[in-house]
Structures are given as structure tokens and as C-alpha cells.
Motif scaffolding. Sequence first.
Motif, PDB file in Angstrom:
ATOM      1  N   ALA A 110       0.835  -1.209   0.000  1.00  0.00           N
ATOM      2  CA  ALA A 110       0.000   0.000   0.000  1.00  0.00           C
ATOM      3  C   ALA A 110       0.866   1.254   0.000  1.00  0.00           C
ATOM      4  O   ALA A 110       0.586   2.230  -0.704  1.00  0.00           O
ATOM      5  CB  ALA A 110      -0.918  -0.012   1.220  1.00  0.00           C
ATOM      6  N   CYS A 111       1.935   1.214   0.770  1.00  0.00           N
ATOM      7  CA  CYS A 111       2.848   2.357   0.869  1.00  0.00           C
ATOM      8  C   CYS A 111       3.514   2.635  -0.483  1.00  0.00           C
ATOM      9  O   CYS A 111       3.567   3.776  -0.943  1.00  0.00           O
ATOM     10  CB  CYS A 111       3.897   2.049   1.938  1.00  0.00           C
ATOM     11  SG  CYS A 111       4.963   3.417   2.312  1.00  0.00           S
ATOM     12  N   TRP A 112       3.985   1.570  -1.128  1.00  0.00           N
ATOM     13  CA  TRP A 112       4.652   1.745  -2.429  1.00  0.00           C
ATOM     14  C   TRP A 112       3.686   2.326  -3.444  1.00  0.00           C
ATOM     15  O   TRP A 112       4.005   3.265  -4.175  1.00  0.00           O
ATOM     16  CB  TRP A 112       5.218   0.399  -2.925  1.00  0.00           C
ATOM     17  CG  TRP A 112       5.964   0.587  -4.202  1.00  0.00           C
ATOM     18  CD1 TRP A 112       7.273   0.908  -4.345  1.00  0.00           C
ATOM     19  CD2 TRP A 112       5.423   0.527  -5.535  1.00  0.00           C
ATOM     20  NE1 TRP A 112       7.583   1.051  -5.677  1.00  0.00           N
ATOM     21  CE2 TRP A 112       6.465   0.822  -6.421  1.00  0.00           C
ATOM     22  CE3 TRP A 112       4.157   0.253  -6.048  1.00  0.00           C
ATOM     23  CZ2 TRP A 112       6.295   0.846  -7.810  1.00  0.00           C
ATOM     24  CZ3 TRP A 112       3.973   0.284  -7.428  1.00  0.00           C
ATOM     25  CH2 TRP A 112       5.032   0.575  -8.300  1.00  0.00           C
ATOM     26  N   ARG A 113       2.453   1.772  -3.478  1.00  0.00           N
ATOM     27  CA  ARG A 113       1.449   2.235  -4.449  1.00  0.00           C
ATOM     28  C   ARG A 113       1.082   3.697  -4.173  1.00  0.00           C
ATOM     29  O   ARG A 113       0.966   4.493  -5.097  1.00  0.00           O
ATOM     30  CB  ARG A 113       0.185   1.383  -4.332  1.00  0.00           C
ATOM     31  CG  ARG A 113       0.316  -0.023  -4.825  1.00  0.00           C
ATOM     32  CD  ARG A 113      -0.019  -0.212  -6.253  1.00  0.00           C
ATOM     33  NE  ARG A 113      -1.325   0.258  -6.683  1.00  0.00           N
ATOM     34  CZ  ARG A 113      -1.835  -0.003  -7.890  1.00  0.00           C
ATOM     35  NH1 ARG A 113      -1.176  -0.741  -8.750  1.00  0.00           N
ATOM     36  NH2 ARG A 113      -3.028   0.467  -8.243  1.00  0.00           N
ATOM     37  N   HIS A 114       0.928   4.048  -2.913  1.00  0.00           N
ATOM     38  CA  HIS A 114       0.557   5.425  -2.565  1.00  0.00           C
ATOM     39  C   HIS A 114       1.652   6.391  -3.027  1.00  0.00           C
ATOM     40  O   HIS A 114       1.361   7.435  -3.612  1.00  0.00           O
ATOM     41  CB  HIS A 114       0.348   5.553  -1.058  1.00  0.00           C
ATOM     42  CG  HIS A 114       0.095   6.962  -0.615  1.00  0.00           C
ATOM     43  ND1 HIS A 114      -1.153   7.542  -0.691  1.00  0.00           N
ATOM     44  CD2 HIS A 114       0.936   7.921  -0.147  1.00  0.00           C
ATOM     45  CE1 HIS A 114      -1.061   8.795  -0.275  1.00  0.00           C
ATOM     46  NE2 HIS A 114       0.187   9.040   0.073  1.00  0.00           N
ATOM     47  N   ASN A 115       2.900   6.019  -2.767  1.00  0.00           N
ATOM     48  CA  ASN A 115       4.001   6.912  -3.148  1.00  0.00           C
ATOM     49  C   ASN A 115       4.224   6.951  -4.655  1.00  0.00           C
ATOM     50  O   ASN A 115       4.834   7.886  -5.161  1.00  0.00           O
ATOM     51  CB  ASN A 115       5.283   6.497  -2.427  1.00  0.00           C
ATOM     52  CG  ASN A 115       5.203   6.819  -0.946  1.00  0.00           C
ATOM     53  OD1 ASN A 115       4.789   7.901  -0.564  1.00  0.00           O
ATOM     54  ND2 ASN A 115       5.541   5.862  -0.111  1.00  0.00           N
ATOM     55  N   ALA A 116       3.741   5.933  -5.363  1.00  0.00           N
ATOM     56  CA  ALA A 116       3.844   5.936  -6.820  1.00  0.00           C
ATOM     57  C   ALA A 116       2.599   6.575  -7.452  1.00  0.00           C
ATOM     58  O   ALA A 116       2.427   6.515  -8.676  1.00  0.00           O
ATOM     59  CB  ALA A 116       4.014   4.513  -7.319  1.00  0.00           C
TER      60      ALA A 116
END
Lengths: 242, 235
Positions: B178-184
Amino acid sequence: MLQLKVRNSLNLEGYTIIIPSICVGNAAQLACDLLIASKKMRRVGNLMHPALIPIFGPSAYQHDPQERVAACEIYECTANKLIVFQFRTPLISRHSQSLHNYIVELVRPAEKVVILSASFGFEKREIGTSPYEYCVSNSFRENHKTQLANVKWMEFKGNTVFGGGNGLQLYRLLEEKQVPVMLLFRYVLEGDNSTDATLIIRELNDLCSTFLQLEIEDKSIKLIVPVSWKLLFGNDVTSLIF
Amino acid sequence: MGCPMAFGELNIPSSRAFWDDCDEDEPVQRDTVPKKLELLYEPNEAQTPLPTKIFLLIEGKDVSEFVEAALLGGARNICKLPSPKSSLHYVQDKKLLIALLQEDLTNSGELTELLLPYAKEAEKVITLTVKSKIEYQSENLKCVRDDITFIRGINSKSPQIEELEPPNFIVGVAAGIACWRHNANLPTSAYVAYTDNVSLDTLAAKPIIKLLQEVGIDCKDSYKPIYREASHLYM
């Protein structure tokens, strides 16, 4: 893996980097929290690595409510040429060396690196002296001769900072790679370490007033407590147990 | 640092720097390369990400039975993850990829990296973390005191779901993705179910089933856990 916002690379030339170690009382991380919140620093990216347990949640700072917390966040203040790392999880030891190598390569172009840490208060051997100790690489000493001559801190001569977490490991790696680096730690006791965090920031501010320009109000530093410090010791005790 | 051997000997607490059992004064093992985790693919399964409309990650201490019973009816197994109770499944007609995660936290950073290709490929990612209610921190606990399970969201698209408030957060593989997707800047919603019963029973699973159906996941209407004789007493 470095995930940057807006830009493609992190240009650290001329920058000062502050990295907290995951130490006793989380004092260094709390100090970085205060610094980021008080200076209203802008998030520029975050770091993912097998050594870091991933986390995700609402923003830790009131000045940037749209952000989301991550295991390792990177903040910038362009005006002061300052980068602050913030770690929110302990490390997985089998991968920590690889993470340290990655960080060293990342911050190598920076002008200087300051690692904040803390040590167990009961390890302090000389009573009545400053609660701070530091060690610096030769290049850092060369560049900050006059400032270091005036500090009241003691120079650390030992081999282990007990309770200091990964700070000394990272310091030695940076020193090996000729990066100007200082490790600064305070002797603390486990408990409410928010006061220690404030004291660490004030001490750092005295040394580095050129880059750590916090808002001045009534001649004292105006520190902003981040919203994530709410319920630092858990929920209130329920009245049902009485 | 072991137990005190004699009266008055200092017992220094172990380090908080490392999650696993390691002290900071231990020598650094410079030359050892830790064994890399791998996804164990089923025979005939492609090792490349599949076309995915929704990538659903469900993580919790004891969620495998619930996920198998309520969600994996028409799904095929793609691969096993390092922990025996974690796996990746695919529902072909819905283009739904489901990750069942019952992982040791020490593997979660590495496992997040292994699942990133799937997260990059998916049109939408939804994560659900099941946590014990005791872990929820709030100044107003009264409003959730009587709920067996309640849901909070991060970037939730549903108006009925309240946003998770600081200092709460989620941790693990679902959090990493979720963190990676949010930052991308890719669409992602993370949900957390705080429950009295982390192994989930009929009542505890109800709000979770409602949430899954609301976000467009094909899920059974109710969940009845398999009864097992847990007591070793005999009459």
C-alpha cells in the motif's frame, strides 16, 4: 529501493544529512520528529529495504496531512540545505549491513552527516560531566575545528555505545568511505524520552545554527510536537478495571 | 545479554534497534549474504504478473481459514509464499489476484519486494489487515467499545468507513504494498479490521465480509469457522 517524489534523483551536494539511530528510548527518532515538525520539512521520498518492516498509516505531522507514514522517510529543507531521515521501525539484523551500505552510497555526496543516538544512562562513568558524547571522522574534525573546540561534550573513546542501536555501525562505515561524519549521543534513561529529544535538538542547534534555523520566538526555539506523539504510552486506562 | 548470574549483576535490556534476536554490540557479519526468499510457483504457473483488475492482500495472524472459506472458492493457486499458510491465488474470470498473508514480520520487507511486480501490474490494490482491537489507540475508545469488529481505512473510497487516525498504522506486507502504491500515485486503499477475535468467527467476520462486498470483491455472505475440538479434556 529509493522512491522519490517529483524528481528522479537526490542531489545531496552541499547538504547536511541527519540520520537517527534506533536507540534507547527512541530518543534520536523523537528528536528527528521534532525537527521535521518544527521546521515543517517537505517529504522528498522514502526508502524500502528488506531490513525495514514496512508500515503505512496516516500522516505523522500536522503540517503535511496528505502524506502517509512509511518505514523510512526522507525530508528536505532546501533553504538550509538539510536532509533528515526518519526511521519508524526497528531493523532486521540479517539485512542491516546491506541497508547501511545502501545509505552510505546514497549520502556519500553530502557535505556532512550527523548521526543522532542515545546510550543507557547507567553506562555513564564520569558523573558531573556533560550528558553528551560525540565522535567525529578526521574530515569532519578538519572542517569544524573551531566549533568542536568550544563544545562542552566529551569525546567518545569506547568501542560500543550500549543502547545506541545501529548508530556506531553506520558511523564506522561512513568514516571508512571518507564521508565527514559525526555521531552525537546523549545518555538517557528509558521512559518518557520526549524531553531528551528536545534537549538533543537544542544541543544540535547550538552547534549547527547555520543550518538548523528553527523559528525563533521569545529567544527560544519554537518546537512543534507532531500529532503522532499522541498517546505515546497507549490508551487511557479504562475505568472498568477499578 | 543473559539473565543475571549473581545478585546485583546488571541485566542490560536487549536492543530495540533490531526486531529479531540480535544485540547491537554483536560483531557485524560482513561477508555473509542472507538466504533470499522465493515465491514457490505451482507447476504450469507463469512467473510473470497476470492481468489484474484488483489485487487484494489480506494479512493477519490467523486469517487463512477465513480467506480460504470466504474468498478462494473459484480461485486457483499461483504460488506459495515462504510461510506455509501464505499463498497467492487468482480468480480468472474476475481478474482478481488474492494474497493470503500470515507472515513473520521479519520477512515482510523482503516479501514486499517479491510481490511488487504484481502490485505494479494491478489496476487497483486493496489491502486488509486484521489486528487485535487492543492495538487500536484512540482518545475516544467509548465509541468502539461494544463493537466486536470495526473497520478503519487509509485512502478509503467508502464514505461509511472512517479514516484511520494517528498514531495508528498498519504493518507488514500489506502495508509495504500500500505504501509503495501510494508513493507511486497509483490507486490503493488500505483497510484495517480491529477485532476481538483475530481468528475470526461468524460475528467477527461480518463487518469484513460487508466491506469486501462493498469494494467489489466476490465474497460469501457469511462465514462459519470449522469447529475443532481445542480442549484436550475427555469425559
